[in-house]
Design a protein around this motif. Sequence first.
Motif, PDB file in Angstrom:
ATOM      1  N   GLN A 241       0.828  -1.206   0.000  1.00  9.87           N
ATOM      2  CA  GLN A 241       0.000   0.000   0.000  1.00  9.87           C
ATOM      3  C   GLN A 241       0.865   1.261   0.000  1.00  9.87           C
ATOM      4  N   SER A 243       3.700   1.659  -1.225  1.00  5.21           N
ATOM      5  CA  SER A 243       4.384   1.840  -2.510  1.00  5.21           C
ATOM      6  C   SER A 243       3.602   2.754  -3.448  1.00  5.21           C
ATOM      7  N   ARG A 244       2.285   2.849  -3.266  1.00  7.16           N
ATOM      8  CA  ARG A 244       1.443   3.621  -4.177  1.00  7.16           C
ATOM      9  C   ARG A 244       1.245   5.072  -3.736  1.00  7.16           C
ATOM     10  N   ARG A 248      -0.801   8.732  -5.488  1.00 12.82           N
ATOM     11  CA  ARG A 248      -2.204   8.856  -5.101  1.00 12.82           C
ATOM     12  C   ARG A 248      -2.724  10.285  -5.154  1.00 12.82           C
ATOM     13  N   LEU A 258      -7.105   5.192  -8.935  1.00 15.06           N
ATOM     14  CA  LEU A 258      -6.192   4.098  -9.251  1.00 15.06           C
ATOM     15  C   LEU A 258      -5.997   3.936 -10.755  1.00 15.06           C
ATOM     16  N   GLN A 261      -3.486   6.566 -12.094  1.00 13.92           N
ATOM     17  CA  GLN A 261      -2.195   6.784 -11.441  1.00 13.92           C
ATOM     18  C   GLN A 261      -1.021   6.475 -12.371  1.00 13.92           C
ATOM     19  N   ARG A 263       2.025   4.756 -12.749  1.00 16.94           N
ATOM     20  CA  ARG A 263       2.617   3.636 -12.018  1.00 16.94           C
ATOM     21  C   ARG A 263       4.139   3.667 -11.984  1.00 16.94           C
ATOM     22  N   TRP A 266       5.197   4.461  -8.534  1.00 15.67           N
ATOM     23  CA  TRP A 266       5.099   3.471  -7.462  1.00 15.67           C
ATOM     24  C   TRP A 266       6.501   3.065  -7.022  1.00 15.67           C
ATOM     25  N   HIS A 296      -2.492  -5.827  -7.392  1.00 18.86           N
ATOM     26  CA  HIS A 296      -2.410  -4.474  -7.953  1.00 18.86           C
ATOM     27  C   HIS A 296      -0.951  -4.105  -8.249  1.00 18.86           C
ATOM     28  N   ALA A 297      -0.056  -4.453  -7.315  1.00 21.09           N
ATOM     29  CA  ALA A 297       1.353  -4.085  -7.466  1.00 21.09           C
ATOM     30  C   ALA A 297       2.000  -4.764  -8.666  1.00 21.09           C
TER      31      ALA A 297
END
Length: 406
Positions: A241, A243-244, A248, A258, A261, A263, A266, A296-297
């Motif tokens: 979590q 990592s994001r 955000r 999401l 975002q 990525r 991240w 998600h990751a």
Amino acid sequence: MSATQAVETVFRIESARIIAGVARIVRDVGIAEEIAQDALVAALEQWPESGVPDKPGAWLTATARHRAIDLVRRKETYARKLAEVGRTLEDVPPPAEPPAPDDIDDDLLRLIFTACHPVLATEARIALTLRLMGGLTTQEIARAFLAPEPTVAQRIVRAKRALAKAGVPFEVPYGADREQRLASVLEVIYLIFNEGYSATTGDDLVRPALCEDALRLARVLAALMPEEPEVHGLAALLEFQASRIPARTDPDGEPVLLADQNRSKWNRMLIRRGALAMRDAGSGPYSVQAAIAGCHAEAVRYEDTDWATIATLYGRLVELVPSPVVELNRAVAVSMAEGPGAALPLVDALADEPALRAYHLLPSVRGDLLERLGRGEEARAEFERAATLTRNARERALLLGRAARA
């Protein structure tokens, strides 16, 4: 760095270990914190004149321990207390150097279990844990949770009194008691992180400092209890979590959904740490949530997300911890895996849940589903209703913006 700055920095790093070591002697976390503060005052008085010691952490630890032993001596029950902590205690030399960050002893484990004892209300456990384990001041805790400083101060004072009145032993519990207490510890760390990740009130969506405190506590606990799968599950969840967080919000602090975002922002190091923690995770609620976060990751693009697996994992989570909030999250995953039409009946079935009547994410999710189904007027009404329920200014602005575009 001045001597005063050095004292404050070292104390912030070492305070949890100092308090834990002293609490083992005096068997009272309130008194232990006072003694640790006395050691801090002594350093502030002496270091500007004598200079910062070569091993400042060891100096503070030794000073606090000697004061604790003096206090025990002065009590009428000294003989009994001394027998409990060992007759050679006064002859134990101070540590040669401060322990390394990864060299965590059992005293810290005792301290975190004491601070998170179920005899305390959740708010008191959170405040006391941040004070004793996180080294935060009362002012910092109050600012983090947008609570009046006197309220937080009273909460901490009452928590320490409640522990003393209940005679809570400074020890690591075992058996059924340990399972209950561990659940309390994990809950406190989880709640601290969640408040930082998605603030319930205020002008900011994210409070990274709170997330960092919770993540550090989770890592400490994982090192203290390497044999507990759910501890690793929680650590993995928070790593994923966290990592994001950089993606955000936009540069102005506005929330970024999401799907939108970037990525590349991240934190890949935290994702790797989460994957490593997952190796020792189990099949409990935090571990299942970590598996969801891991899905998600792993997705390089939003379109690559394995929503079918996520929906299945949420189904498993519902079995472990039945909750309308988890059901709502499962409905979101179903909408992505099977379409909004499949999810809308699941969301509508939650409309009468008492726990969700003031929960802004219920109308928010319903508005999203209706918008995707082309039912703009209904979607607008749901987004507007969600905006009236949230107490976070950033979320309110996002929801009103979606209402205007629906």
